[in-house]
Design a protein around this motif. Sequence first.
Motif, short mmCIF file in Angstrom:
data_model
loop_
_atom_site.label_atom_id
_atom_site.label_comp_id
_atom_site.label_asym_id
_atom_site.label_seq_id
_atom_site.Cartn_x
_atom_site.Cartn_y
_atom_site.Cartn_z
N THR A 9 0.85 -1.27 -0.01
CA THR A 9 0.02 0.14 -0.02
C THR A 9 1.05 1.15 -0.01
OG1 THR A 9 -0.09 -0.11 2.41
CG2 THR A 9 -1.56 -1.17 1.26
N ASP A 10 0.27 2.35 -0.37
CA ASP A 10 1.12 3.45 -0.46
C ASP A 10 1.26 4.05 1.03
OD1 ASP A 10 1.35 3.73 -3.20
OD2 ASP A 10 -0.56 4.66 -3.69
N ASN A 11 0.26 3.88 1.92
CA ASN A 11 0.15 4.44 3.27
C ASN A 11 -0.32 3.50 4.16
OD1 ASN A 11 -2.70 5.13 3.01
ND2 ASN A 11 -2.05 6.76 1.70
N LEU A 12 -0.25 3.75 5.53
CA LEU A 12 -0.73 3.20 6.60
C LEU A 12 -2.24 3.10 6.40
CD1 LEU A 12 0.13 1.67 9.06
CD2 LEU A 12 -0.06 4.01 10.31
N GLU A 13 -2.87 4.21 6.08
CA GLU A 13 -4.40 4.06 6.01
C GLU A 13 -4.98 3.08 5.28
OE1 GLU A 13 -6.22 8.09 5.07
OE2 GLU A 13 -8.17 6.95 5.54
N GLN A 14 -4.25 3.08 4.02
CA GLN A 14 -4.71 1.97 3.21
C GLN A 14 -4.28 0.64 3.50
OE1 GLN A 14 -2.44 2.63 -0.52
NE2 GLN A 14 -3.82 4.41 -1.23
N ALA A 15 -3.32 0.36 4.46
CA ALA A 15 -3.25 -0.94 5.13
C ALA A 15 -4.09 -1.13 6.30
CB ALA A 15 -1.80 -1.01 5.73
N ILE A 16 -4.58 -0.42 7.02
CA ILE A 16 -5.64 -0.60 7.82
C ILE A 16 -6.87 -0.74 7.26
CG2 ILE A 16 -6.88 0.82 9.77
CD1 ILE A 16 -4.17 2.41 10.44
N GLU A 17 -7.11 -0.45 6.10
CA GLU A 17 -8.44 -0.54 5.56
C GLU A 17 -8.72 -1.96 5.37
OE1 GLU A 17 -9.06 3.87 3.65
OE2 GLU A 17 -8.69 2.24 2.28
N ARG A 18 -7.25 -2.55 4.90
CA ARG A 18 -7.32 -3.84 4.18
C ARG A 18 -7.12 -5.01 5.35
NH1 ARG A 18 -6.44 -0.29 0.72
NH2 ARG A 18 -6.43 -0.30 -1.44
N ALA A 19 -6.87 -4.63 6.54
CA ALA A 19 -6.76 -5.53 7.73
C ALA A 19 -7.91 -5.45 8.75
CB ALA A 19 -5.58 -5.08 8.46
N GLY A 20 -9.06 -5.58 8.11
CA GLY A 20 -10.26 -5.66 9.11
C GLY A 20 -11.04 -4.49 8.89
N SER A 21 -11.04 -3.66 8.36
CA SER A 21 -12.04 -2.78 8.29
C SER A 21 -12.58 -2.35 6.92
CB SER A 21 -11.33 -1.40 8.91
OG SER A 21 -10.11 -0.96 8.10
N LYS A 22 -12.51 -1.07 6.36
CA LYS A 22 -13.44 -0.91 5.28
C LYS A 22 -13.31 -1.84 4.20
CE LYS A 22 -12.44 3.48 3.69
NZ LYS A 22 -12.28 5.09 3.67
N ALA A 23 -12.02 -2.08 3.69
CA ALA A 23 -11.83 -3.13 2.39
C ALA A 23 -11.76 -4.40 2.96
CB ALA A 23 -10.60 -2.42 1.72
N GLY A 24 -12.26 -4.85 4.12
CA GLY A 24 -12.34 -6.26 4.43
C GLY A 24 -11.00 -6.68 5.10
N ASN A 25 -10.83 -7.85 5.07
CA ASN A 25 -9.42 -8.36 5.54
C ASN A 25 -8.82 -9.19 4.39
OD1 ASN A 25 -7.70 -10.15 6.92
ND2 ASN A 25 -8.63 -9.73 8.94
N LYS A 26 -7.61 -8.77 4.32
CA LYS A 26 -6.95 -9.47 2.94
C LYS A 26 -6.45 -10.93 3.74
CE LYS A 26 -7.96 -6.62 -0.18
NZ LYS A 26 -9.05 -6.91 -0.85
N GLY A 27 -6.25 -11.20 4.92
CA GLY A 27 -5.82 -12.48 5.49
C GLY A 27 -7.07 -13.17 5.32
N VAL A 28 -8.08 -13.00 5.27
CA VAL A 28 -9.26 -13.81 4.91
C VAL A 28 -9.21 -14.32 3.36
CG1 VAL A 28 -12.01 -13.96 4.93
CG2 VAL A 28 -10.75 -12.83 6.86
N ASP A 29 -9.16 -13.27 2.53
CA ASP A 29 -8.89 -13.48 1.05
C ASP A 29 -7.93 -14.41 0.77
OD1 ASP A 29 -11.14 -11.59 1.44
OD2 ASP A 29 -10.00 -10.13 0.32
N ALA A 30 -6.84 -14.00 1.42
CA ALA A 30 -5.64 -14.98 0.86
C ALA A 30 -5.93 -16.59 1.59
CB ALA A 30 -4.31 -14.49 1.72
N ALA A 31 -6.53 -16.76 2.60
CA ALA A 31 -6.76 -17.89 3.15
C ALA A 31 -7.78 -18.76 2.24
CB ALA A 31 -7.15 -17.79 4.68
#
Length: 156
Positions: A121-143
């Motif tokens: 990601t470009d910044n921390l906010e985008q990472a937070i969004e993908r780690a269980g908030s706005k944009a879901g959780n990419k750990g779930v998606d990867a699993a």
Amino acid sequence: MAHIKTIEGQLDAKGLKVAILASRFNDFIVDKLVGGAVDALTRHGASREDITLVKIPGAFEMPLVAQRLAASKQYDGLVCLGAVIRGATPHFDFVANECAKGLAQVSMEHNIPLGFGVLTTDNLEQAIERAGSKAGNKGVDAAMAMLETARVLAQL
Ligand code: INI
């Protein structure tokens, strides 16, 4: 549409042996991805005893460790979780590229399904969004991607 022969993976993780690789770098993000991945796998039938968490320093080290885990033949699939955040680091492109390229190579060479859950990601906010908030959780998606791929491969 007329019936066509279709092969698709059932999302049943029962009996699946999985290694989750997680980098310590940006661990407050990565821990959320790990939680999501474990939750997704167990909710789909995996047993906690069949899941091994392997912690490594950073995304750059991930391909080598993934290679070793794949070569051990102890696992049906790997879930690779990390967070490479552009921020102020000139490292970003090197770390992100080597990690993605190396993991793809491991998956191909060892014929093992690998869920790619390394955030870039470009910044921390985008990472937070993908780690269980706005944009879901990419750990779930990867699993889930690893699980579906493992179940497809088993039929080919
Ligand atoms: N490793 C990460 O996992 N994420 C990052 O954002 C990151 N940045 O930005 O530098 C990072 N660097 C460390 C790298 O993965 C290695 O651990 C380090 O270079 C030692 O080999």
